[in-house]
Design a protein around this motif. Structure first.
Motif, short mmCIF file in Angstrom:
data_model
loop_
_atom_site.label_atom_id
_atom_site.label_comp_id
_atom_site.label_asym_id
_atom_site.label_seq_id
_atom_site.Cartn_x
_atom_site.Cartn_y
_atom_site.Cartn_z
N GLN A 130 16.55 33.55 -1.92
CA GLN A 130 15.25 33.53 -2.58
C GLN A 130 14.53 34.86 -2.44
OE1 GLN A 130 13.66 30.08 -3.28
NE2 GLN A 130 15.29 28.88 -2.39
N GLY A 131 15.29 35.94 -2.52
CA GLY A 131 14.67 37.26 -2.53
C GLY A 131 14.32 37.81 -1.17
N ARG A 132 14.68 37.06 -0.11
CA ARG A 132 14.34 37.53 1.24
C ARG A 132 15.55 37.49 2.15
NH1 ARG A 132 9.87 34.29 -0.20
NH2 ARG A 132 8.00 35.58 -0.44
N VAL A 133 15.43 38.18 3.28
CA VAL A 133 16.48 38.12 4.30
C VAL A 133 16.23 36.85 5.12
CG1 VAL A 133 17.48 39.26 6.32
CG2 VAL A 133 16.69 40.63 4.37
N SER A 134 17.13 35.85 4.96
CA SER A 134 16.88 34.58 5.66
C SER A 134 17.59 34.52 7.01
CB SER A 134 17.31 33.40 4.79
OG SER A 134 18.71 33.43 4.60
N LEU A 135 18.56 35.39 7.23
CA LEU A 135 19.22 35.47 8.54
C LEU A 135 19.69 36.90 8.74
CD1 LEU A 135 20.39 33.96 11.07
CD2 LEU A 135 22.51 33.68 9.78
N ASP A 136 19.52 37.39 9.96
CA ASP A 136 19.93 38.76 10.31
C ASP A 136 20.73 38.62 11.60
OD1 ASP A 136 20.13 41.42 11.00
OD2 ASP A 136 18.06 41.90 10.44
N LEU A 137 22.06 38.75 11.48
CA LEU A 137 22.95 38.36 12.57
C LEU A 137 23.77 39.57 13.05
CD1 LEU A 137 24.10 35.78 14.02
CD2 LEU A 137 25.78 35.67 12.18
N ALA A 138 23.67 39.89 14.34
CA ALA A 138 24.50 40.95 14.92
C ALA A 138 25.87 40.38 15.25
CB ALA A 138 23.84 41.50 16.18
N ILE A 139 26.93 41.08 14.88
CA ILE A 139 28.30 40.64 15.18
C ILE A 139 28.80 41.52 16.32
CG2 ILE A 139 30.60 40.20 14.22
CD1 ILE A 139 28.38 38.68 12.76
N GLU A 140 28.91 40.93 17.48
CA GLU A 140 29.16 41.78 18.65
C GLU A 140 30.62 41.82 19.10
OE1 GLU A 140 26.00 40.16 20.96
OE2 GLU A 140 24.59 41.68 20.22
N THR A 141 31.48 41.14 18.38
CA THR A 141 32.91 41.13 18.72
C THR A 141 33.50 42.55 18.67
OG1 THR A 141 32.96 38.99 17.64
CG2 THR A 141 35.09 39.98 18.16
N GLU A 142 34.28 42.88 19.68
CA GLU A 142 34.92 44.21 19.74
C GLU A 142 35.93 44.41 18.61
OE1 GLU A 142 35.53 46.24 23.15
OE2 GLU A 142 33.40 45.71 23.27
N HIS A 143 36.15 45.68 18.26
CA HIS A 143 37.21 46.04 17.32
C HIS A 143 38.44 46.47 18.10
CE1 HIS A 143 34.92 46.04 13.55
NE2 HIS A 143 33.89 46.41 14.29
N PRO A 144 39.66 46.31 17.59
CA PRO A 144 39.96 45.65 16.32
C PRO A 144 39.75 44.14 16.43
CG PRO A 144 41.99 46.28 17.44
CD PRO A 144 40.87 46.83 18.26
N ARG A 145 39.26 43.55 15.35
CA ARG A 145 38.99 42.11 15.31
C ARG A 145 40.17 41.38 14.69
NH1 ARG A 145 32.74 42.74 13.19
NH2 ARG A 145 31.94 43.59 15.15
N HIS A 146 40.34 40.15 15.08
CA HIS A 146 41.51 39.40 14.62
C HIS A 146 41.07 38.14 13.88
CE1 HIS A 146 43.95 42.10 16.95
NE2 HIS A 146 43.09 41.95 17.96
N HIS A 147 41.69 37.92 12.71
CA HIS A 147 41.41 36.70 11.97
C HIS A 147 41.81 35.52 12.84
CE1 HIS A 147 40.21 38.42 8.14
NE2 HIS A 147 41.02 39.41 8.45
N GLY A 148 40.96 34.49 12.87
CA GLY A 148 41.25 33.34 13.71
C GLY A 148 40.57 33.41 15.07
N ASP A 149 39.93 34.53 15.39
CA ASP A 149 39.19 34.65 16.64
C ASP A 149 38.06 33.61 16.66
OD1 ASP A 149 37.16 35.40 18.49
OD2 ASP A 149 37.88 37.47 18.47
#
Ligand SMILES: Nc1ncnc2c1ncn2[C@@H]1O[C@H](COP(=O)(O)OP(=O)(O)OP(=O)(O)O)[C@@H](O)[C@H]1O
Ligand SMILES: [Mg+2]
Length: 275
Positions: free
Chosen positions: A238-257
């Protein structure tokens, strides 16, 4: 060397270059600026009665990888176009600054379709992303380096029509990166690729970004892609930022983590409005 392109960026004067014109570009600045910071203050965008962005405030530090997700039509591409100066906000301010606080110019965007020139070789398609006036030997060298970044050095002399979809998109990425932009904007760049190619490309984007260190803003429908690549994901609603989420998982990241799966769930709940 061909100097006409569908990869877009700002000239030294910044914002107003290429606004609303689609495919025209101005020369990249002579010296790459390093990663830029982005500051949006009360940004509104209306198309007639359609109030798409409503007072968006957003600070993106230099070098951050931001992903923007949200329902179809929520304004993701509109916001991205404002960031790279392809359109202007109805009101509010957008500042893109380099490490010295100066207004920064070199921003690039990659779209879902690679938009390559069919009559130019792969390496000439990449060199199109360079500033004007680069001597052709240097242009070839820089284009070859950019092709190496995306693991396509061996396709330099090939015609685009003979490449796979994923390879074409890598050429588009090389063209965007060849001028070493301070901001790389990506609008569903992997949206047309099959699932396996997509995962390979995600790994490539992640590696290239860690090696080159630009600020990145990715628009995607795919929350798994967002949490795989980004340092931070915002949901537009609706024209606004409704969630602002930091993703803190280390790189390299793995699908299924499982940690990434938790972030995905949070994002899906925010997008779909589930409790
Ligand atoms: N140039 C334009 N003129 C008029 N309306 C526009 C224009 N560009 C976008 N819009 C409208 O703005 C709204 C947001 O569009 P936008 O393309 O930003 O959505 P999106 O979140 O990128 O959607 P999708 O996920 O489907 O790509 C839509 O209602 C769209 O119709
Ligand atoms: Mg869009």
């Amino acid at each position: 060397m061909i100097r006409h392109t569908a990869s877009l960026h700002h000239g030294p004067s910044g914002r107003d270059v290429a606004a609303g014109r689609g495919t025209d570009i101005a020369p990249a600045p002579p010296v790459p600026s390093g990663p830029v910071s982005i500051s949006l203050t009360h940004v509104d965008k209306r198309f007639g009665d359609n109030h798409v962005l409503r007072g968006v405030d957003l600070e993106v530090p230099a070098g951050q990888f931001l992903a923007i997700v949200g329902k179809s039509g929520c304004g993701k591409s509109t916001l991205l176009r404002l960031l790279v100066g392809l359109d202007r906000p109805t009101s509010g301010a957008i500042a893109i600054r380099d490490g010295n606080g100066a207004a920064a110019a070199n921003t690039r965007i990659v779209f879902q379709e690679p938009r390559l020139l069919p009559w130019a070789s792969v390496i000439d398609n990449v060199a199109v992303g360079l500033r004007d006036g680069v001597p052709s030997s240097e242009a070839r060298r820089e284009a070859a380096n950019a092709l190496r970044d995306v693991q396509l050095a061996d396709k330099a002399e090939q015609w685009p029509a003979l490449l796979s979809g994923g390879q074409r998109q890598r050429v588009a990425l090389a063209r965007a990166l060849v001028s070493r932009p301070g901001l790389l904007a990506l609008d569903e760049p992997l949206g047309a690729l099959d699932a396996l190619t997509r995962i390979t490309m995600q790994q490539l984007v992640s590696r290239v970004r860690r090696e080159l260190g630009f600020t990145a803003v990715l628009v995607t429908h795919d929350v798994s892609e967002a949490v795989h690549l980004a340092d931070r994901v915002i949901v537009l609603d609706q024209g606004r930022v409704s969630l602002d989420l930091a993703i803190e998982t280390e790189h390299p990241r793995h699908h299924g983590d499982p940690e990434l799966a938790g972030y995905e769930r949070q994002l899906l709940e925010a997008i779909l409005g589930e409790a």
